[in-house]
Structure formats: structure tokens, C-alpha cells
Write a protein that holds these residues in place. Structure first.
Motif, mmCIF file in Angstrom:
data_model
loop_
_atom_site.group_PDB
_atom_site.id
_atom_site.type_symbol
_atom_site.label_atom_id
_atom_site.label_comp_id
_atom_site.label_asym_id
_atom_site.label_seq_id
_atom_site.Cartn_x
_atom_site.Cartn_y
_atom_site.Cartn_z
ATOM 1 N N GLU A 110 0.832 -1.204 0.000
ATOM 2 C CA GLU A 110 0.000 0.000 0.000
ATOM 3 C C GLU A 110 0.865 1.251 0.000
ATOM 4 O O GLU A 110 0.520 2.282 -0.589
ATOM 5 C CB GLU A 110 -0.943 -0.028 1.192
ATOM 6 C CG GLU A 110 -2.000 1.050 1.110
ATOM 7 C CD GLU A 110 -3.029 0.920 2.235
ATOM 8 O OE1 GLU A 110 -4.066 1.595 2.176
ATOM 9 O OE2 GLU A 110 -2.808 0.115 3.173
ATOM 10 N N GLU A 111 2.007 1.201 0.634
ATOM 11 C CA GLU A 111 2.915 2.356 0.621
ATOM 12 C C GLU A 111 3.429 2.629 -0.808
ATOM 13 O O GLU A 111 3.609 3.788 -1.232
ATOM 14 C CB GLU A 111 4.092 2.093 1.549
ATOM 15 C CG GLU A 111 3.709 2.083 3.018
ATOM 16 C CD GLU A 111 4.896 1.767 3.926
ATOM 17 O OE1 GLU A 111 5.998 1.563 3.394
ATOM 18 O OE2 GLU A 111 4.692 1.733 5.171
ATOM 19 N N LYS A 112 3.668 1.522 -1.550
ATOM 20 C CA LYS A 112 4.111 1.699 -2.944
ATOM 21 C C LYS A 112 3.023 2.359 -3.767
ATOM 22 O O LYS A 112 3.297 3.146 -4.704
ATOM 23 C CB LYS A 112 4.482 0.351 -3.533
ATOM 24 C CG LYS A 112 5.745 -0.254 -2.929
ATOM 25 C CD LYS A 112 6.121 -1.546 -3.623
ATOM 26 C CE LYS A 112 7.432 -2.103 -3.047
ATOM 27 N NZ LYS A 112 7.896 -3.309 -3.769
ATOM 28 N N GLU A 147 0.945 4.515 -2.661
ATOM 29 C CA GLU A 147 0.985 5.914 -2.297
ATOM 30 C C GLU A 147 2.139 6.628 -3.009
ATOM 31 O O GLU A 147 2.044 7.826 -3.336
ATOM 32 C CB GLU A 147 1.144 6.054 -0.767
ATOM 33 C CG GLU A 147 -0.015 5.512 0.046
ATOM 34 C CD GLU A 147 -1.267 6.311 -0.201
ATOM 35 O OE1 GLU A 147 -1.193 7.513 -0.544
ATOM 36 O OE2 GLU A 147 -2.363 5.700 -0.050
ATOM 37 N N LYS A 148 3.219 5.915 -3.255
ATOM 38 C CA LYS A 148 4.368 6.535 -3.923
ATOM 39 C C LYS A 148 4.241 6.501 -5.457
ATOM 40 O O LYS A 148 5.102 7.001 -6.174
ATOM 41 C CB LYS A 148 5.642 5.799 -3.521
ATOM 42 C CG LYS A 148 5.998 5.961 -2.056
ATOM 43 C CD LYS A 148 7.240 5.156 -1.718
ATOM 44 C CE LYS A 148 7.594 5.285 -0.259
ATOM 45 N NZ LYS A 148 8.797 4.500 0.085
ATOM 46 N N GLY A 149 3.189 5.841 -5.929
ATOM 47 C CA GLY A 149 2.969 5.765 -7.357
ATOM 48 C C GLY A 149 3.711 4.649 -8.025
ATOM 49 O O GLY A 149 3.752 4.589 -9.272
ATOM 50 N N GLU A 150 4.249 3.743 -7.235
ATOM 51 C CA GLU A 150 4.991 2.622 -7.816
ATOM 52 C C GLU A 150 4.065 1.494 -8.248
ATOM 53 O O GLU A 150 4.491 0.543 -8.899
ATOM 54 C CB GLU A 150 6.010 2.108 -6.803
ATOM 55 C CG GLU A 150 7.066 3.133 -6.438
ATOM 56 C CD GLU A 150 8.024 2.622 -5.371
ATOM 57 O OE1 GLU A 150 7.862 1.438 -4.956
ATOM 58 O OE2 GLU A 150 8.911 3.382 -4.938
ATOM 59 N N ARG A 163 -3.639 1.727 -8.131
ATOM 60 C CA ARG A 163 -4.658 1.387 -7.134
ATOM 61 C C ARG A 163 -5.431 0.145 -7.574
ATOM 62 O O ARG A 163 -5.804 -0.686 -6.773
ATOM 63 C CB ARG A 163 -5.591 2.574 -6.944
ATOM 64 C CG ARG A 163 -6.737 2.351 -5.978
ATOM 65 C CD ARG A 163 -6.266 2.178 -4.554
ATOM 66 N NE ARG A 163 -5.551 3.373 -4.063
ATOM 67 C CZ ARG A 163 -5.003 3.450 -2.855
ATOM 68 N NH1 ARG A 163 -5.056 2.391 -2.038
ATOM 69 N NH2 ARG A 163 -4.374 4.557 -2.484
#
Length: 814
Positions: free
Chosen positions: A205-207, A209-212, A215
Motif C-alpha cells: 500500500e505504501e508503494k 501511495e508513492k505511485g509505484e 490502485r
């Protein structure tokens, strides 16, 4: 007018033969006549008849209360008669408690034939040892092991198939099954594989958020994760189900194998013990054993591998699955053939009814179980007799109430001790024991009457009273029994043989003990003690037999051991601290006689009784009563003497009399009416102003007709006054007046009899107040004529004239 002299002194004087009954040694029965008599029970025919009735009757409530004073042979008689019961009243049984598998807090009672209790205990112990040995052997055979391996292999195969299939599915979905540590707990999870590594959803989920990662991709991973987690849970439930099935199949193999072992062992016990209660216990025990087979096998495997007791980390040993399979034999009658007879000297709740003891486990906790049940005297006496002392039983808290309820129900309930000192409460309630017992309770007559009047249950529970007497008639047959008793004590205790004159003196002392020339004491403990002490004094003189002198020495020394209070009182009289006059004559003053009872010793206590009279209408005032020192019987005596004065002197004119009587220097309670005649003499002396001889002491009660009645303690009273007179010097005028009805109670000390024989001391007997006044004053009492007038110069005339003068004075004053 000059008083008329009386001749009562010689007429009423007793001769020495009347003062003590002497038994001639030549009149004693021969030794041959003694052999036919039993010597354990003498003079208690009434009590023996009642005892035999109570012991033989089997109806409810026919327990026995043996009443009588201590020393009358109550316990000896009970022991002797109970020895005659060779056969039990009911067939004896063994009683044992076992674990109740249906209701664990209600231990089960087993009833067995005598000796079978211990046999059953050993058999069950052997069963436990055999199971511990044979069950592991049976379950470790090659056939059994193959069956276990098959079940285990099948389980492993199915588990492997489930897990492998799931792992393939996880791999295809690009997930990986992992173990996650959450504190002390390890959890299984499935995680997405990102860049070749399993990644938690939170990291992914952090990725996002970073756009990696998009969704949409993340939500697809979440959905797949949820599906796989659900399937993982299903896999876990299925493997657990497979494990349960495997365990059940393994247990079934052990149970099937163990059943044959258990049935063989239990079957042998069934064949050996046919009692219904044992068969029921074995039914429950078999089912419980079958249920415990897996635990037993597992425990055997652990013991073999040393995994339970020897491995670190096991602070408490696991419970033994076979611990309930024990037998607690609370009553073993294997060696008892005769009727049970139990003498309980400490009748507490625990000693009588049994208890459930507390034990302490390894953790220090107190606990109770069926193996801690202990029997009491009631159970040991079941089918027979229990003998208790009422004085010991009744003060014990809760005992009397429990005894009544137990006898009423016919069932003995053994309980955990209750009360403020009980540290543990327990719901353990063993089966009650069927009780068939007779209680023999010993106590004195006052206690029996108190219980009988206050307790309805007592009347229903103790329907038989065996009353022991302290005396028996003096007869040839009873004298033979008395002598036979002496011979038995001499033989059993290896005492010196008394001579025939010594035996005659012992019989006289037996009469003296009950103060009756026509009776012998049945307090044979006193006779036996005198015999023992006579042996001692004979031995001091190196004699080979007991002589009369040895008996006299024993009597004298016994008196010296107990009579310190008597000597102190006599010393106070001799020093005039206590004033008792034994010479001259005094108006309104008489020497009375009382008995001071110390419990272990009684002695005669001379005391001065005085009276005063005056004009008035209050009657006779009892100073002791007014000061709160008069007992009820003494008060009654005062009322009676007032009635006598009214009856004799209140017919012609009213009694205008205020009179008071007093025991001088008396500081304790005065009770009894034995001084009522003495008080009459003092009042009549005060009214007539005739002096009373102080050389004479008086005892006797009086009725309203002026008749002198018998009193108790006559020998002590005479000897008490004799001792005072003898210490001051006998004058030949001193003596004691007693009621005529007390003559047959005289068994005076030989010293007093000898003094009377030599004319140094006297004993007179009277039947009326008139005779007593004549002795004390030397003046004729006088009889009334047809008009109720007494002759001039007589005692009664002087009293009557004085009362008439007082009545006129009161009338004139008013």
C-alpha cells in the motif's frame, strides 16, 4: 414454782452395742461357701435385670442409660455382662468407600463380608499395577503398531495432498505461504510476491501511495489475498478434522486392544466378589477405564521417553489417570468374630462419627477426597454396643444432637469437620452407612432426670434405665458375695490375705460407708482400696497377713490424708476463734451439728445456735434467710418450727412473738433442716428461761407435731462433737442427742464407742421435742390435761405462761 426434774437422761441413753454393729469373725461364712458366687457383680440385681432387657430387646429406642454414683460398679458391670455376648447381634460386615464415577462428590459405599474389604483393596491395587504393565504391552504389539502406522500414514498422505494442492494454487497466483510471528503466537498467512519477495499488504500500500503501483492492481491483490486466506482457513480446519479423525482412530485401536485386557482383569474381580454394590462399582469402573485407555497409553509413552517427570519445565506432575481406582477400607472385621463392644472415653464428633481428613498437595493446597474418609467409634461398634460416659459426651459441641439424629435415622453420615477452626469447606458427601447399634450411656441420677424432663428425644432414644444402688441388704448371702469379692481382689492383685477378724472389720467399714447397720456398701472400689492400703501397712510391719490393726491403720491414715480442713476448724474452736461451749448451761443457746462436705471428705461441724424472743407479731425470723445465707430446705425448716409453735402454744391465745434464730459465726450458706429441732430448743429455752446444758450437742429435724425426724451424716456429727470434747477433756457429762429413727444408722468410730462404754461420753436418742428438752434442761416437759393446761413446773407450762404474758402485754399496749 420449782421445776420438776426429768429422768430422761438414763432412759434415753443408748448402750454401746447400739452405736456400732460388730460382726463376729466366727459368724463369717466358710471359704467353701464363697466358691458359688460370682464376684464381678454384687448387689445390683435390679440393674442387671434392666441391663439384660435392654441388651436383648431389638426394638427401636431400647438403648440403655446406666445411672448411679461413681464407684458403684457401673462400668465393671457393663464390661462383665457385655463379655457374655459371644455372637454379634447382626452379621458383621466390612465397609469401604470407592470413587463415584457418576457423582464424584458422593463417594460410594461398598458392603462386604468380613475380610473381603482388604481383599478387594489388594485386588484393585493389583488391577492398577497390571493395567500399567499390560496395557502398554498390548498396544505396542506388531499388529497394533501396524494399525497405528496405517492410520498415521493415511493422515499424513491426506494432509500432504491438501497442503501440496494449496501451495500449487498459491504459487500460480504469485503468492507465497509464510509464517508470521505475532508476539508469542505464530500465524500462517499468504502474501503477494513482489520483485521475488513476499510483501505484506501494508508495504504494498505504501508503494501505491508513492505511485509505484496502481490502485487497481493493489485492489486485485487484496481480493486475491482474501480468497487465499479463506481457503487457507478451510485447509486448517480440514487438517484439524483429519487430526481428530486420526486421534479417534488411534484411540479406537488402543481402546479395542485395551478392552480385552480390561475385561479380562475386571472379569476376574467380578468372579471373586459377588456383592451387588461391588458389581455396580465394577460396571462404572470398567467404563471409566475404557475412557482412560488413551490417557494411560500416552502416559506410558511419556514415562518411557521421560517426557513428563524428567524434562525441564514440568513443575507439577500430571494427574494419574488411575488415581480414582482405589479402595478405602474404613472398617475391617476380618479378625473380629465376637460381638463388637467399643468403650469410647473421648466422645467427640470426630471420635464418635468419623471424619474426612484433609491432605495437602504439592502446591500447599488443602483438599479432601474419598481416600481420606476415616471411621469413628459408631462404625466400629456397628452390630454391637457402644459405651460412653454422659458427663464426657454432653458438653461436646454438636455430639448429642448428631447422636440423636443418627440413632433415629439408623444411618451414619461421615462429614468433613465443621466449625470456626475448619479451614476447608467441601461438598464431599459420602454414602451413609446403615447402622444397627445399641448405645450404653453412663451417668449419675441427677443427669438422667434432667435429660428425661428436658428432652423428649431422650425418652424415645433411651427407653431402658439400669439404676445402680450404693448399698445392699446385710444378709448371709450378700456377706458371702462380699467375702468372695475380697478373695478375688486378693488373688488377682496378689495382696496379703486378710484374717477372718480383719474381714469382719472390712465388712463393718462397708456398713459405715453407707451409714446403716442393715446395709453393706456396693461401692466396691472403696473396699478394694481399703484392702490394698491394709496390705501396705501390714507389709510395713512385716506381717504375712492383714490383721484388724492393719485395717484400722489404713482407715486412720486415709482420714489423715483428707482431714486438714477438719483439723483447722477444730483448732479454731480450741483457740476460741470459733466459739463452741462444752461446759456449763446457757439460756437460748444450743450446740448444733452440721456436716461440711468437701467432696472427697466429710466431717461434723459443731456450731452455736442462739435465739432471742420479744413481744410482737412477726413470728420466727430466720437471720440466715434475711442475710441471703439460707437455703430453701432450711427456710422450710423454719416454717415448720413456726407451725409447731402455733400448734402447741397458739390454741388458747395468739402468739405475740418476735423471735430470731441464728447460726453464730456462719459465713456461708446454711441449708438442710437437720437443725430445726435445735432451733426449737433454743426458742423454748429463751421463752422458758431454762438454761440448756452446753455439754450436749443436738441434731434432728422436726415436724409440726413436734416429732423429731431422721437426718443424714449422723456418724460425722457425733464424731465431730466428740473430737472437740475429747480435745478439751471428757467430763462424763458430754454427748449428743440424735433422732431415735437414726439409731440403725449408727456405725461410730470404735474410739467413740469405747468412750461411751467407759461412761466418758454419751449418745441419746429422742423421738419428740419434749424428750429433747428434758435431756437439755433436766426438767420434765409435761403433758397437757383435758383443758390443754400443762402441769406446773414443766417446760411446756413455763413456755405457755410466758407466751400468755406476752400476748396480754401486746394487747394492753395496743
Amino acid at each position: 414454782m420449782k421445776p420438776k426434774k426429768s429422768s430422761a437422761n438414763k432412759r434415753l441413753r443408748l448402750n454401746p452395742k447400739q452405736l456400732r454393729r460388730h460382726i463376729q469373725s466366727r459368724s463369717l461364712p466358710s471359704a467353701k461357701a464363697l466358691s458359688k458366687h460370682r464376684t464381678h457383680i454384687i448387689g445390683q440385681d435390679r440393674a442387671i435385670s434392666a441391663l439384660e432387657l435392654g441388651l436383648r430387646l431389638e426394638s427401636p429406642g431400647y438403648n440403655i442409660f446406666i445411672s448411679g454414683p461413681s464407684g458403684s460398679g457401673r462400668m465393671t458391670t457393663a464390661r462383665h455382662i457385655l463379655k457374655g455376648f459371644k455372637q454379634p447381634r447382626r452379621p458383621l460386615k466390612d465397609y469401604a468407600y470407592v470413587y463415584n464415577f457418576q457423582e464424584p462428590d458422593r463417594p460410594r459405599l461398598l458392603e462386604l463380608a468380613p475380610g473381603q474389604g482388604q481383599k478387594l483393596k489388594k485386588t484393585v491395587d493389583h488391577l492398577v499395577k497390571t493395567l500399567k504393565r499390560e496395557l502398554p504391552r498390548a498396544t505396542s504389539t506388531e499388529h497394533c503398531q501396524k494399525e497405528r502406522d496405517r492410520v498415521l500414514s493415511d493422515y499424513q498422505r491426506k494432509e500432504h495432498e491438501l497442503v501440496s494442492s494449496f501451495q500449487d494454487k498459491v504459487s500460480r497466483a504469485k503468492f507465497m505461504a509464510v509464517e508470521v510471528q505475532s508476539g508469542p503466537i505464530v500465524e500462517h498467512d499468504v502474501l503477494p510476491v513482489i520483485d521475488g519477495e513476499p510483501q505484506p499488504l501494508a508495504v504494498i500500500e505504501e508503494k501505491v501511495e508513492k505511485g509505484e503501483m496502481s490502485r487497481r492492481q493493489f485492489k486485485q491483490l487484496q481480493k486475491k489475498h482474501s480468497q487465499l486466506r479463506t481457503e487457507l482457513e478451510k485447509i486448517h480446519r480440514r487438517t484439524r478434522s483429519l487430526a481428530r479423525e486420526m486421534t479417534e482412530q488411534l484411540e479406537e485401536i488402543d481402546r479395542r486392544t485395551g478392552t480385552a485386557v480390561i475385561d479380562a482383569i475386571v472379569g476376574d474381580i467380578r468372579d471373586a466378589f459377588k456383592e451387588e454394590t461391588v458389581q455396580d462399582f465394577l460396571d462404572d469402573a470398567r467404563e471409566a477405564l475404557l475412557d482412560r485407555i488413551p490417557a494411560l497409553v500416552r502416559r506410558a509413552d511419556e514415562d518411557e521417553r521421560g517426557e513428563a517427570n524428567n524434562m525441564p519445565g514440568y513443575a507439577i506432575e500430571p494427574a494419574d489417570p488411575l488415581e480414582p481406582f482405589q479402595v478405602n477400607v474404613v472398617l475391617n472385621n476380618a479378625r473380629h468374630k465376637a460381638c463388637p463392644v467399643v468403650f469410647e472415653n473421648t466422645p467427640t464428633l470426630v471420635r464418635l462419627f468419623g471424619t474426612i481428613e484433609r491432605s495437602v498437595d504439592d502446591a500447599g493446597r488443602q483438599e479432601v477426597d474419598f481416600m481420606n474418609i476415616r471411621a469413628g467409634s459408631m462404625l466400629r461398634a456397628n452390630g454391637g454396643f457402644l459405651v460412653v460416659q454422659a458427663e464426657e459426651l454432653l458438653p461436646e459441641p454438636g455430639v448429642w444432637k448428631t447422636l440423636k439424629s443418627t440413632l433415629s435415622s439408623g444411618k451414619l453420615e461421615i462429614r468433613v469437620p465443621e466449625g470456626p477452626m475448619a479451614m476447608v469447606t467441601s461438598g464431599l458427601k459420602p454414602d451413609p452407612v446403615p447402622l444397627d447399634i445399641k448405645i450404653i450411656m453412663l451417668g449419675d441420677e441427677l443427669l438422667y432426670r434432667t435429660l428425661y424432663m428436658a428432652e423428649d428425644d431422650f425418652k424415645k432414644t433411651f427407653k431402658v434405665k439400669a439404676e445402680f444402688d450404693v448399698e445392699m441388704n446385710y444378709s448371709k448371702a450378700n456377706l458371702e458375695k462380699f467375702m468372695a469379692f475380697i478373695q478375688r481382689v486378693v488373688k488377682e492383685e496378689e495382696l496379703l490375705q486378710p484374717t477372718r477378724p480383719a474381714i469382719a472389720l472390712l465388712a463393718e467399714e462397708a456398713m459405715r460407708d453407707v451409714e446403716d447397720q442393715r446395709k453393706l456398701t456396693t461401692r466396691f472400689r472403696v473396699v478394694a482400696d481399703l484392702l490394698r492400703e491394709s496390705t501396705y501397712w501390714a507389709g510395713k510391719c512385716s506381717r504375712r497377713s492383714i490383721s484388724p490393726d492393719d485395717v484400722r491403720k489404713a482407715v486412720l491414715e486415709r482420714k489423715r490424708r483428707f482431714n486438714l480442713a477438719e483439723e483447722k476448724y477444730r483448732e479454731n474452736i480450741m483457740r476460741d476463734v470459733v466459739i463452741v461451749t462444752t461446759t456449763e448451761s446457757m439460756v437460748a443457746q444450743v450446740n448444733g451439728l452440721a456436716v461440711f462436705d468437701l467432696g472427697d471428705y466429710s466431717f461434723g461441724k459443731p456450731c452455736r445456735i442462739t435465739a432471742t424472743v420479744g413481744i410482737g407479731d412477726s413470728g420466727v425470723i430466720n437471720i440466715e434467710r434475711e442475710s441471703g445465707l439460707s437455703g430453701e430446705i432450711h427456710d422450710k425448716g423454719i416454717y415448720i418450727l413456726s407451725g409447731f409453735l402455733r400448734s402447741r402454744f397458739g390454741q388458747q391465745h395468739p402468739l405475740a412473738l418476735d423471735a430470731s434464730v441464728c447460726f453464730e459465726q456462719s459465713y456461708g450458706e446454711v441449708d438442710g433442716d437437720s437443725a430445726s429441732s435445735t432451733e426449737v430448743y433454743a426458742i423454748m429455752s429463751a421463752l422458758s428461761e431454762l438454761p440448756i446444758a452446753q455439754e450436749i450437742a443436738v441434731t434432728g429435724s422436726v415436724n409440726q407435731q413436734g416429732e423429731v425426724q431422721a437426718i443424714g451424716g449422723v456418724n460425722n456429727k457425733i464424731e465431730g462433737f466428740y473430737d472437740i470434747c475429747n480435745s478439751r477433756g471428757l467430763t462424763g457429762k458430754q454427748g449428743v442427742i440424735i433422732p431415735k429413727s437414726n439409731i440403725e444408722h449408727l456405725m461410730l468410730d470404735e474410739e467413740v464407742v469405747d468412750a461411751v462404754r467407759r461412761g466418758r461420753f454419751h449418745v441419746w436418742s429422742v423421738s419428740t421435742i419434749d424428750e429433747g428438752m428434758e435431756l437439755l434442761t433436766g426438767v420434765t416437759a409435761g403433758r397437757p390435761d383435758s383443758k390443754g393446761k400443762y402441769p406446773a413446773g414443766t417446760v411446756n407450762r413455763m413456755v405457755s405462761d410466758r407466751l400468755e404474758t406476752m400476748a396480754k402485754s401486746l394487747r394492753d399496749y395496743r
